[in-house]
Design an enzyme around this catalytic site. Sequence first.
Site, mmCIF file in Angstrom:
data_model
loop_
_atom_site.group_PDB
_atom_site.id
_atom_site.type_symbol
_atom_site.label_atom_id
_atom_site.label_comp_id
_atom_site.label_asym_id
_atom_site.label_seq_id
_atom_site.Cartn_x
_atom_site.Cartn_y
_atom_site.Cartn_z
ATOM 1 N N GLU A 1 93.283 149.469 5.295
ATOM 2 C CA GLU A 1 94.790 150.181 4.094
ATOM 3 C C GLU A 1 95.384 149.415 3.789
ATOM 4 O O GLU A 1 95.362 148.500 4.138
ATOM 5 C CB GLU A 1 95.810 151.324 4.969
ATOM 6 C CG GLU A 1 94.960 152.561 6.004
ATOM 7 C CD GLU A 1 94.180 153.483 4.281
ATOM 8 O OE1 GLU A 1 94.863 153.645 3.315
ATOM 9 O OE2 GLU A 1 93.182 154.217 4.958
ATOM 10 N N ARG B 1 101.496 168.008 4.980
ATOM 11 C CA ARG B 1 100.418 168.817 4.568
ATOM 12 C C ARG B 1 100.509 170.198 5.903
ATOM 13 O O ARG B 1 100.036 171.385 5.695
ATOM 14 C CB ARG B 1 99.086 168.536 3.899
ATOM 15 C CG ARG B 1 98.237 169.639 3.670
ATOM 16 C CD ARG B 1 97.499 169.447 2.960
ATOM 17 N NE ARG B 1 96.604 169.293 3.665
ATOM 18 C CZ ARG B 1 95.562 169.254 4.500
ATOM 19 N NH1 ARG B 1 95.162 170.648 4.340
ATOM 20 N NH2 ARG B 1 94.565 168.144 5.609
ATOM 21 N N CYS C 1 99.431 159.307 10.671
ATOM 22 C CA CYS C 1 98.998 158.010 10.426
ATOM 23 C C CYS C 1 99.293 156.784 9.603
ATOM 24 O O CYS C 1 100.246 155.672 9.474
ATOM 25 C CB CYS C 1 97.618 157.901 9.834
ATOM 26 S SG CYS C 1 95.957 158.398 10.739
HETATM 27 N N1 PCA Z 1 94.418 160.744 11.789
HETATM 28 C C1 PCA Z 1 96.064 161.297 11.488
HETATM 29 C C2 PCA Z 1 96.486 161.359 12.454
HETATM 30 C C3 PCA Z 1 96.540 161.090 13.618
HETATM 31 C C4 PCA Z 1 95.098 160.821 13.118
HETATM 32 O O1 PCA Z 1 93.998 159.843 13.430
HETATM 33 C C5 PCA Z 1 96.692 160.493 9.645
HETATM 34 O O2 PCA Z 1 95.679 160.242 9.429
HETATM 35 O O3 PCA Z 1 97.598 160.650 9.579
#
Ligand code: PCA
Length: 223
Positions: free
Chosen positions: A80, A90, A143
């Site tokens: 990212e 959501r 996340c």
């Molecule tokens: N994925 C989610 C929250 C926890 C995870 O492992 C996300 O992409 O926000």
Amino acid sequence: MTTVLLTGFEPFGGDRANPSGDAIREVAATWSGPEELVVEVLPVTFAGAAGRLRELIGIHRPDVVLATGLAGGRAAVGVERIAVNLVDARIPDNEGDQPIDEPSIVGAPPAAFATVPVKAIAARIRDAGIPAEVSHTAGTFVCNHVFFTALDAVPEGAVAGFVHVPWATGQAPAAEPDRPGSPELPLADIVEALRIAVRTTLDGAANPASETVTGDLPGGTLH
Ligand code: PCA
């Protein structure tokens, strides 16, 4: 002593597993140093995750903070690049909270860039034969909230980033008539990808000029 804080997440949204949590435990079990590696599986809660991350950063004063999470539906490991100062859930988190259109951190700028070498990480993961890409959105759920918090809380001179991983083989929810199955990667590949992400970041920190080697690779998207 150089210290790395590597986090994953517990399962959420009714799923039985979260490969990010499984993978970081495995990275820790096979870590041979010489840096100190601290791992922790964070709760998927807006109230708990960011606070716990700040606590861990305060205790360990890491040089590198790499948070990871599941992005079910993605086929490649996503390094990212941008965290946004926005929470728009959501689905409810694991405590039933579903904040909508709130800042991640009140008063902070709209967005922040990862400070780990995102293109170098994606390139080295691909060199290992594992699908990887630079991603330009970590979503607006827990996340992204943790990613934005990591960039805000990281000690002066330290770096932070976030890696989203696909489902591990055998864990994706079954396909349904109106929903195709999700892509999967062997857990061992996810583990290796995270190990490479940590190692590439450490190499980059030791030799900041190395990022220029991959810094001019195209890594953007047209849309
Ligand atoms: N994925 C989610 C929250 C926890 C995870 O492992 C996300 O992409 O926000």
